[in-house]
Design a protein around this motif. Structure first.
Motif, PDB file in Angstrom:
ATOM      1  N   TYR A 167       0.811  -1.213   0.000  1.00  0.00           N
ATOM      2  CA  TYR A 167       0.000   0.000   0.000  1.00  0.00           C
ATOM      3  C   TYR A 167       0.848   1.268   0.000  1.00  0.00           C
ATOM      4  O   TYR A 167       0.355   2.335  -0.335  1.00  0.00           O
ATOM      5  CB  TYR A 167      -0.912   0.024   1.228  1.00  0.00           C
ATOM      6  N   GLY A 168       2.107   1.147   0.404  1.00  0.00           N
ATOM      7  CA  GLY A 168       2.917   2.345   0.522  1.00  0.00           C
ATOM      8  C   GLY A 168       4.371   2.081   0.225  1.00  0.00           C
ATOM      9  O   GLY A 168       4.711   1.337  -0.705  1.00  0.00           O
ATOM     10  N   GLN A 169       5.242   2.674   1.030  1.00  0.00           N
ATOM     11  CA  GLN A 169       6.679   2.525   0.811  1.00  0.00           C
ATOM     12  C   GLN A 169       7.137   1.181   1.394  1.00  0.00           C
ATOM     13  O   GLN A 169       7.273   0.208   0.690  1.00  0.00           O
ATOM     14  CB  GLN A 169       7.408   3.719   1.427  1.00  0.00           C
ATOM     15  N   PHE A 170       7.351   1.131   2.727  1.00  0.00           N
ATOM     16  CA  PHE A 170       7.563  -0.156   3.379  1.00  0.00           C
ATOM     17  C   PHE A 170       6.255  -0.568   4.050  1.00  0.00           C
ATOM     18  O   PHE A 170       5.639   0.215   4.777  1.00  0.00           O
ATOM     19  CB  PHE A 170       8.685  -0.083   4.417  1.00  0.00           C
ATOM     20  N   ASP A 171       5.830  -1.802   3.804  1.00  0.00           N
ATOM     21  CA  ASP A 171       4.647  -2.380   4.435  1.00  0.00           C
ATOM     22  C   ASP A 171       5.068  -3.537   5.333  1.00  0.00           C
ATOM     23  O   ASP A 171       6.183  -4.067   5.213  1.00  0.00           O
ATOM     24  CB  ASP A 171       3.675  -2.915   3.379  1.00  0.00           C
ATOM     25  N   ILE A 172       4.151  -3.957   6.178  1.00  0.00           N
ATOM     26  CA  ILE A 172       4.369  -5.149   7.003  1.00  0.00           C
ATOM     27  C   ILE A 172       3.701  -6.334   6.323  1.00  0.00           C
ATOM     28  O   ILE A 172       2.528  -6.261   5.918  1.00  0.00           O
ATOM     29  CB  ILE A 172       3.838  -4.930   8.423  1.00  0.00           C
ATOM     30  N   TRP A 173       4.463  -7.417   6.211  1.00  0.00           N
ATOM     31  CA  TRP A 173       4.016  -8.643   5.540  1.00  0.00           C
ATOM     32  C   TRP A 173       4.105  -9.817   6.508  1.00  0.00           C
ATOM     33  O   TRP A 173       4.849  -9.764   7.509  1.00  0.00           O
ATOM     34  CB  TRP A 173       4.862  -8.917   4.296  1.00  0.00           C
ATOM     35  N   MET A 174       3.402 -10.904   6.174  1.00  0.00           N
ATOM     36  CA  MET A 174       3.395 -12.098   7.018  1.00  0.00           C
ATOM     37  C   MET A 174       3.565 -13.344   6.159  1.00  0.00           C
ATOM     38  O   MET A 174       2.994 -13.453   5.064  1.00  0.00           O
ATOM     39  CB  MET A 174       2.069 -12.192   7.786  1.00  0.00           C
ATOM     40  N   SER A 175       4.366 -14.300   6.670  1.00  0.00           N
ATOM     41  CA  SER A 175       4.575 -15.553   5.949  1.00  0.00           C
ATOM     42  C   SER A 175       4.550 -16.723   6.941  1.00  0.00           C
ATOM     43  O   SER A 175       4.926 -16.569   8.106  1.00  0.00           O
ATOM     44  CB  SER A 175       5.915 -15.523   5.201  1.00  0.00           C
ATOM     45  N   ILE A 176       4.102 -17.888   6.451  1.00  0.00           N
ATOM     46  CA  ILE A 176       4.013 -19.103   7.269  1.00  0.00           C
ATOM     47  C   ILE A 176       5.112 -20.073   6.845  1.00  0.00           C
ATOM     48  O   ILE A 176       5.386 -20.250   5.646  1.00  0.00           O
ATOM     49  CB  ILE A 176       2.640 -19.785   7.100  1.00  0.00           C
ATOM     50  N   ASP A 177       5.740 -20.719   7.828  1.00  0.00           N
ATOM     51  CA  ASP A 177       6.765 -21.722   7.552  1.00  0.00           C
ATOM     52  C   ASP A 177       6.082 -23.048   7.196  1.00  0.00           C
ATOM     53  O   ASP A 177       5.337 -23.617   7.994  1.00  0.00           O
ATOM     54  CB  ASP A 177       7.652 -21.901   8.786  1.00  0.00           C
ATOM     55  N   LYS A 178       6.338 -23.519   5.972  1.00  0.00           N
ATOM     56  CA  LYS A 178       5.746 -24.783   5.527  1.00  0.00           C
ATOM     57  C   LYS A 178       6.553 -25.983   6.010  1.00  0.00           C
ATOM     58  O   LYS A 178       6.201 -27.131   5.756  1.00  0.00           O
ATOM     59  CB  LYS A 178       5.663 -24.800   4.001  1.00  0.00           C
ATOM     60  N   GLY A 179       7.654 -25.727   6.713  1.00  0.00           N
ATOM     61  CA  GLY A 179       8.521 -26.792   7.193  1.00  0.00           C
ATOM     62  C   GLY A 179       9.909 -26.656   6.626  1.00  0.00           C
ATOM     63  O   GLY A 179      10.088 -26.321   5.456  1.00  0.00           O
ATOM     64  N   ASN A 180      10.918 -26.859   7.493  1.00  0.00           N
ATOM     65  CA  ASN A 180      12.321 -26.783   7.078  1.00  0.00           C
ATOM     66  C   ASN A 180      12.681 -25.428   6.482  1.00  0.00           C
ATOM     67  O   ASN A 180      13.423 -25.339   5.489  1.00  0.00           O
ATOM     68  CB  ASN A 180      12.646 -27.893   6.061  1.00  0.00           C
ATOM     69  N   ASN A 181      12.160 -24.381   7.112  1.00  0.00           N
ATOM     70  CA  ASN A 181      12.451 -23.009   6.673  1.00  0.00           C
ATOM     71  C   ASN A 181      12.037 -22.754   5.228  1.00  0.00           C
ATOM     72  O   ASN A 181      12.612 -21.906   4.543  1.00  0.00           O
ATOM     73  CB  ASN A 181      13.932 -22.662   6.856  1.00  0.00           C
TER      74      ASN A 181
END
Length: 803
Positions: free
Chosen positions: A308-322
């Protein structure tokens, strides 16, 4: 005759040659500064721009880049000075100088004027699509000022504690991350024996992770023994631990910022591993990771596409083994058009803490918490004081009953420092914020760029102008605003510059722009409302003393820290003072032969209806021209110099011992620059002196500011005279005895070493350096120098003693 003519010709040619050489050297310094600026080596750029400033060339482009450099290294006081200068000298080419000047005022704690300047910027550019985002951000910033004014001073129930120098240094120390109650990692750019490389963006070392263990009330540095593997030759830091403390995710910035992970094996941290391409986008930056307690969810900041802008906050899930999944944006409730950074998560599953400059807040970056109440309802809370200040606050980390965070607020050891709040948990903080039962994000309607609260009362009604202006088309409004900008920059608007207009249309728009320009001048000059005309209560011949108390019309309570202007019937400002804690104010040595008016400029930045009661006028003795040591300012500056601070500290102690005294602060500027700019500059200098004195315990009622504007050159060489004119001098009224300082300030006529000054004056070198707050060996020409009255002699060859 011919001989005389040849002599004059040679002198002129020599003068032009010297000027040409000076200009050539100036251009080389600016060009080098521009190169470093383009490379984002702001610390080096500043050195070259400052060197170029000594040639006194009017160059808004260089001044603007200097302001930008200071802003990027978080030196907001210096940035404010140069944005103001560009606003007066080059606003046409650098229209954002006004926005950033307003922002710097906010970050430096001058919320009242910041609101006025944001209003001014909005008014200038509300019809310009090129500045749509900046206009919207100015509205948000102004609302943030209002929030800060409402919240500051309200007991918060929490305290901010500056951690000791074991953690904090004179350099930037930030991004604390608890591993457990006894172990803490911070990011620091401290310069020490292990780091010789300097990051010229900030003039400090490249950042490293520093690992500390708690030993009683002290923190011991264990970096070399336990955590050095996480550090490279580049910028490292800004990370977080899993709840078990066996994994650490952190940032490494080389060509771009990327996120790495290290984990504990046999009591040793492994070589850091780069996370996969889902986290580290090939064409964008990823940084400031926050890992969930179980290690399966990662929040981070990124400027990747799709935000939405310059730096945004994002989220990710670990599917296993990084193997991290494709990140999901945290959404509009959290992310804005500006920067949203430094996420922090706790055991609370529905809560995310972060820092943002895009939501209304106290300062630049504020700390917020997003709380999910249901599947569709997420509310946002500003963490409020003391977690937020008028500066930048970011990087929260939580321990059982402790919260640590970073701030560059005043009173610290260096740039950013680590602060702590004790006896409070994450859930306790969120509960307290929820009980306030309001959303401190203060939703701001941005669909209409002109929807904003007015904090400025005009001295005259401008309804006819408002109607005429509002009835114009979007394109015609833009032309009127352009004419207003021309007036502000002393540029004549001619029909040739507006060739699409007929003569009749041009004259009509010109008339509207004239009225709008006058309205803006009234806003800028006074930002005030008329309180009352001063009527003499007794028969007095000669000078007057005026006292009174300022009262809020609605609540009936006294108003403190309000700026009161004493003006004549033409609106000319004679003196400026502020009300004290009881709402009282005083003017001394007021000319009694003219009509006098009291005007209210601001009341802690809030627009209020107020009146004055208990006005009394009485005879006042003429000024006691007591000798008080002058204080001096650098060219185009109003920041208090080190030696001036010592002068004012001594003056503050005297004034605190004489509660009936009032000091009048006469502030001056040299002859360079426009009269309007120099008048504002001298007002800023007077305010800087008054603010320093009040911070050192002087009652506001004891201070009055008299800005004198630019002064002419006379009697001595230009540069000596100009430095002498960049001063504030003082007259103390209401006391009988003489104020006799033991030190006097002189202007140095030529460059000299402290050892020579010591030899000529008979004062030890270290004493002189201490009196002047100097750690250099050489003092440049035309600098103010403090010398004790006990000096054996004052060499007129070396010192200018004043006029």
């Amino acid at each position: 005759m011919l001989k005389g003519f040849l002599k004059i010709s040679v002198l002129v040619l020599f003068s032009l040659t010297v000027r040409g050489q000076d200009h050539s050297h100036y251009e080389k310094l600016v060009a080098q500064g521009n190169r470093y600026f383009a490379e984002e080596q702001y610390s080096l750029a500043i050195q070259f721009y400052k060197g170029a400033m000594e040639y006194n060339v009017t160059d808004p482009a260089a001044d603007y880049r200097l302001a930008e450099s200071y802003r990027n290294i978080f030196n907001y006081p210096e940035a404010e000075v140069y944005y103001l200068k560009v606003f007066y000298t080059g606003q046409t080419n650098f229209p954002l100088s006004l926005y950033y000047y307003a922002l710097m005022l906010k970050l430096n704690g001058n919320l009242s004027e910041a609101m006025e300047r944001f209003d001014q910027f909005i008014t200038f550019h509300e019809s310009n699509l090129l500045f749509k985002d900046f206009v919207e951000q100015a509205i948000v910033d102004k609302v943030g000022c209002e929030i800060a004014q409402q919240e500051f001073g309200i007991p918060a129930g929490f305290k901010a504690e500056l951690l000791d120098k074991g953690i904090n240094t004179a350099y930037n120390d930030f991004a604390p991350a608890f591993r457990d109650p006894q172990n803490l990692v911070i990011t620091s750019s401290r310069v020490n024996s292990n780091r010789t490389l300097i990051d010229e963006r900030y003039g400090e070392a490249f950042t490293d992770n520093y690992y500390f263990q708690r030993n009683g009330d002290l923190w011991e540095d264990k970096t070399r023994q336990q955590f050095s593997i996480t550090n490279s030759l580049y910028n490292d830091g800004s990370g977080s631990f899993t709840k078990k403390g066996d994994q650490y995710f952190f940032t490494l910035c080389e060509a771009q910022c990327r996120i790495y992970e290290t984990h504990l094996v046999n009591n040793k941290w492994t070589k850091p591993v780069l996370l996969n391409e889902m986290i580290n986008h090939a064409d964008a930056e990823s940084k400031q990771p926050a890992i969930s307690p179980g290690g399966d969810t990662l929040y981070f900041a990124s400027n990747r596409p799709g935000g939405y802008g310059q730096f945004d906050i994002w989220m990710s899930i670990d599917k296993g083994n990084n193997q991290w999944a494709s990140p999901v944006n945290a959404g509009r409730t959290i992310n804005t058009k500006s920067n949203d950074l430094a996420p922090a998560i706790t055991d609370l599953p529905t809560v995310l803490f972060f820092s943002s400059e895009g939501h209304p807040g106290y300062g630049g970056y504020d700390l917020f918490v997003a709380k999910k109440n249901s599947d569709i309802d997420t509310v946002l809370y500003n963490l409020n004081f003391p977690f937020n200040s008028v500066k930048d606050d970011c990087f929260l980390t939580f321990n059982d009953q402790e919260i640590f965070w970073s701030s560059n607020r005043g009173g610290g050891h260096g740039g950013f420092d680590i602060y702590a709040s004790r006896q409070v948990s994450a859930i306790g903080l969120v509960s307290k914020l929820s009980l306030k039962n309001r959303n401190d994000s203060r939703t701001v309607t941005l669909t209409s760029r002109t929807a904003r609260s007015e904090n400025i009362h005009l001295l005259a009604s401008r309804n006819e102008e408002t109607i005429d202006y509002n009835n114009l088309t979007y394109e015609r409004k833009a032309l009127v605003n352009k004419m207003v900008e021309n007036k502000l920059n002393n540029v004549k608007s001619s029909p040739e510059d507006f060739s699409d207009l007929s003569d009749e249309e041009f004259e009509m728009l010109k008339d509207i722009s004239h009225v709008r320009f006058q309205t803006l001048l009234l806003k800028q000059k006074y930002a005030s409302t008329l309180l009352t005309e001063v009527v003499k209560t007794t028969k007095v011949n000669g000078a007057l003393s005026i006292t009174g108390q300022l009262i809020d019309s609605h609540s009936g309570s006294s108003l403190n820290s309000a700026r009161i202007l004493l003006t004549n019937e033409y609106g000319e400002v004679l003196k400026i003072t502020s009300t004290n804690g009881e709402g009282r104010f005083r003017f001394t040595d007021v000319p009694g032969e003219t009509k006098l008016f009291l005007r209210l400029e601001t009341v802690s930045g809030r627009s209020v209806n107020a009146f004055v009661r208990n006005i009394q006028t009485m005879g006042s003795s003429r000024q006691n021209a007591l000798y008080v040591e002058h204080v001096y300012f650098d060219f185009d500056h109003y920041v208090i110099r080190p030696e001036a601070g010592q002068v004012l500290s001594q003056l503050a102690e005297y004034l605190k011992s004489k509660p009936g005294a009032q000091v009048e602060i006469y502030a001056f500027a040299d002859d360079r620059g426009s009269s309007a700019y120099n008048f504002e500059l001298t007002q800023k200098r007077g305010e800087a002196v008054a603010n320093y004195l009040t911070k050192h315990g002087v009652d506001e009622i004891s201070l009055a500011i008299i800005p004198k504007g630019k002064q002419k050159i006379k009697l001595t060489t230009n540069e000596i005279q100009r430095q002498y004119n960049r001063r504030a001098e003082f007259y103390i009224n209401g006391v009988r005895e003489t104020f006799t300082p033991s030190v006097k300030t002189y202007i140095l006529k030529k460059e000299a070493e402290w050892s020579l000054i010591s030899k000529l004056t008979g004062i030890p070198k270290e004493e002189l350096k201490s009196l002047n707050g100097s750690d250099a060996d050489v003092v440049k020409a035309f600098q103010p120098i403090r010398v004790p009255m006990s000096a054996k002699s004052i060499s007129e060859e070396l010192f200018f003693v004043g006029i």
